[in-house]
Each structure stands twice: as C-alpha cells, then as structure tokens.
Design a protein around this motif. Sequence first.
Motif: not given
Length: 211
Positions: A45, A47-49, A59, A61-62, A64, A100, A103
């Motif tokens: 995954l 992960k980025q803010q 955060y 999620y996708k 990669r 996502q 999320n």
Amino acid sequence: MTEGGSYILKRGFDFIVALMALIVLSPIMAVTAILVRWKLGSPVLFKQQRPGLHGKPFYLYKFRTMTEEQDENGKLLPDHLRLTPFGQFLRKYSLDELPQLFNVLKGDISLVGPRPLLMEYLELYTPEQARRHEVKPGITGWAQVNGRNAISWEEKFKLDVWYVDNQSFWLDLKILFLTIIKVFKSEGISHEGHVTMPFFKGEKKDKDEAM
C-alpha cells in the motif's frame, strides 16, 4: 432536507456502499495485493497524508503503482521512470484506488467529493479554490467525470467549487454512474506530457510560466 439530514443520508450511503463494495471486490483486491507484492515489492500500500474536510490531515491509502528506484544520490527517480506497465494498468482501471474504500468506512472521505490532493497545495490556493475543502474529499468527483487529469488545475478547481455549491444526493448518484463509465473507457488518466498531473505551483506561478 436539512443540512443535518443531508449529512446523515450521505454518510449512511457512503458507509453501506463502501462496505458492500469491499465485500464484492475483496477477491480482486486480494489478487491485486499479491501482484503488487510480486511485481513491485513491499509495501503493497501507498500511504500519504492528504487534507480532508476543512484541510484536516488524514492518511490516504492506495495500491502502489511505482517502484522505489533512486538515483546515485539516493533521490527517487521521476514518476515516469518509476511507473511500470503493471502500475499503468492499475491506474488505467482505477484498481489502485480500491483501498480508499477503507478511508470511506473510517469517514475520512466520501464516495463523491473533490479529490484530496497534496498537503503542500493548501497554502497555494486562492480563497475561492480553497472552498473545495468545505466538503469532505471523495474517491471520485465532478472534476473526475468532466476531464479528470486531462484538464487544467484551474478548470479542475472550478468544477470542485461548483460541486460544493450544488451538491446533492442525486448529483452524487449521477457522478458515481458517470465514474463507472469513465473507468471502463479509461478516459482522462493523465495530463499531456505527465503520468498524472503536473505539480500545482499556485495560480500566479502557473500564469507566469504560461506567458
């Protein structure tokens, strides 16, 4: 319907649809995760803010889609050099976006809303563009079904603000339906000359560079 009623309807719809989608798509997500691990390695995954409602960070999620290849100085290579054919396939059919849904269950984002961009963009928006954060971001949105990454930042933000001013349950249903069509047609995945979109530098800098 009152504002509170609209929020409850939207949140309830988001939760139920995201949960059902996760159940139905779990085999596809499992296979995708295995392939990402095999072809791109760990972590599976990305992960980025990102900024959520009113700019509050969360955060995202996708799956990669890029390698971690670096140059001789230890700096990551440009995106177009790290994006593999497999990663392009995931992006083409939006399979990288599937995590996502978690999320959405958490309430970080909605199914429909302006796409959550980078935290560093927050200080570059004009007051009007910043209005895109008056609602929760979404997996898909009005800008995504009206050009996605093929349109300019200025056009994208105008569409985002239009959604803020015109959002409704029926508009969300329309956007979701159009999104399914766009995914199958694989339209607007990238901006001309880029693997996705060029970095947003703010309205003034973009205009200066265009002159």
